[in-house]
Design a protein around this motif. Sequence first.
Motif, short mmCIF file in Angstrom:
data_model
loop_
_atom_site.label_atom_id
_atom_site.label_comp_id
_atom_site.label_asym_id
_atom_site.label_seq_id
_atom_site.Cartn_x
_atom_site.Cartn_y
_atom_site.Cartn_z
N ARG A 78 4.94 -8.19 10.96
CA ARG A 78 6.09 -8.71 11.42
C ARG A 78 6.09 -10.41 10.61
O ARG A 78 6.70 -11.04 10.63
N GLN A 79 4.26 -10.74 10.47
CA GLN A 79 4.50 -11.67 9.31
C GLN A 79 4.63 -11.20 8.21
O GLN A 79 5.05 -12.55 7.62
N PHE A 80 4.51 -10.05 7.95
CA PHE A 80 5.19 -9.98 6.44
C PHE A 80 7.26 -9.72 6.25
O PHE A 80 7.37 -10.33 5.25
N PRO B 192 -6.97 -8.45 -3.18
CA PRO B 192 -6.23 -7.12 -3.35
C PRO B 192 -6.17 -6.79 -2.05
O PRO B 192 -4.71 -5.79 -2.46
N ASN B 193 -6.38 -6.23 -1.32
CA ASN B 193 -6.37 -5.74 0.10
C ASN B 193 -4.40 -6.37 0.55
O ASN B 193 -3.51 -5.51 0.96
N TYR B 194 -4.79 -7.51 0.77
CA TYR B 194 -3.62 -8.04 1.27
C TYR B 194 -2.56 -8.18 -0.19
O TYR B 194 -0.99 -7.45 -0.12
N ILE C 12 2.97 -5.70 -1.23
CA ILE C 12 3.16 -4.71 -2.34
C ILE C 12 4.70 -3.29 -1.47
O ILE C 12 5.42 -2.95 -2.07
N LYS C 13 3.35 -3.03 -1.08
CA LYS C 13 3.53 -2.00 -0.28
C LYS C 13 4.87 -1.41 0.76
O LYS C 13 5.85 -1.23 0.70
N LYS C 14 4.32 -2.64 1.56
CA LYS C 14 5.66 -2.87 2.68
C LYS C 14 7.24 -3.90 2.26
O LYS C 14 7.87 -3.40 2.67
N GLU C 15 6.90 -3.98 0.75
CA GLU C 15 7.62 -4.53 -0.39
C GLU C 15 9.08 -4.15 -0.81
O GLU C 15 9.81 -3.76 -0.70
N THR C 16 8.23 -2.81 -1.03
CA THR C 16 9.17 -1.87 -2.20
C THR C 16 8.83 -0.49 -2.12
O THR C 16 9.29 0.70 -2.56
#
Length: 298
Positions: A178-180, A226-228, A233-237
Amino acid sequence: MNEILKLDNIFQYNDMMGQETLHPLVSVVDFSKCKPMLHSLQRFGFYAVFLKDVKCGDIRYGRNYYDYQEGTLVFLAPGQVVGIVNNGEYFQPKGWALLFHPDLIRGTSLVREMKNYTFFSYESNEALHLSEQERKVILDCFHNIESELQHAIDKHSKTLIVNNIELFLNYCVRFYDRQFITRSHVNKDILTRFENLLNDYFQSEKPQIIGLPSVQYCADSLHLSPNYFGDLIKKETGNSAQEYIQAKLIGVAKDRIFDTSLSVSEIAYSLGFKYPQHFSRLFKQKVGVTPNEYRMRN
């Protein structure tokens, strides 16, 4: 320099806070019931999750400082340092903490899942900011674990406690998602900066000096863990950060292949590859043909 207090087990933390230890490997702490204390820097030998109910100044978290706002969850993996620099003044802590030792989850399904809870390796400025409803859910989880700790330890205790911890962590995954989403405008800005970072990188001499850009390098350059960074990037792309970097690299390579004055080896070195054959192998894997075949076709 402030001395770092090493707390290797749950009992040490409970003792410092004036709390009874109900279980040697897990504890739920209600800070409002703790004694006034001095600020300190602490290194834990266990997992710790802190929910602060009040704004309490600049907390040191790893190598950084963070203005700890109300309704914030911060996650610590064993070995991380957290705390506030001692100013000599006593304060009454408020909020909650969930502490659990790695030994608690050994032999359970949760130990295999911990790698998926990447927020334990996030930086302080990537903490989870809860809505009021989310805060109630988190407190319900804490109360359920606390209730089980109040029960006499029996053969069911470990399973029930671990299951409740896993439920709590899965709620945190949902709330981070949700925060992403709600911080999408911030994430889009990071994505733009990431794209510009890669463009500048390949237009400079850094590939020949440093080599191929790594996820760690990009995350450090954008002041993210690196994890965040990878999760964002995974959630955006829909692609991992490594896949995104490789796609950019292949795009740059295709442009340079059109310059027939450059050999494939020269292109490979200019992109940061130590060995041209590694470049050719990656190019064929991503494009379906070798760099020379791509040049001939176009």
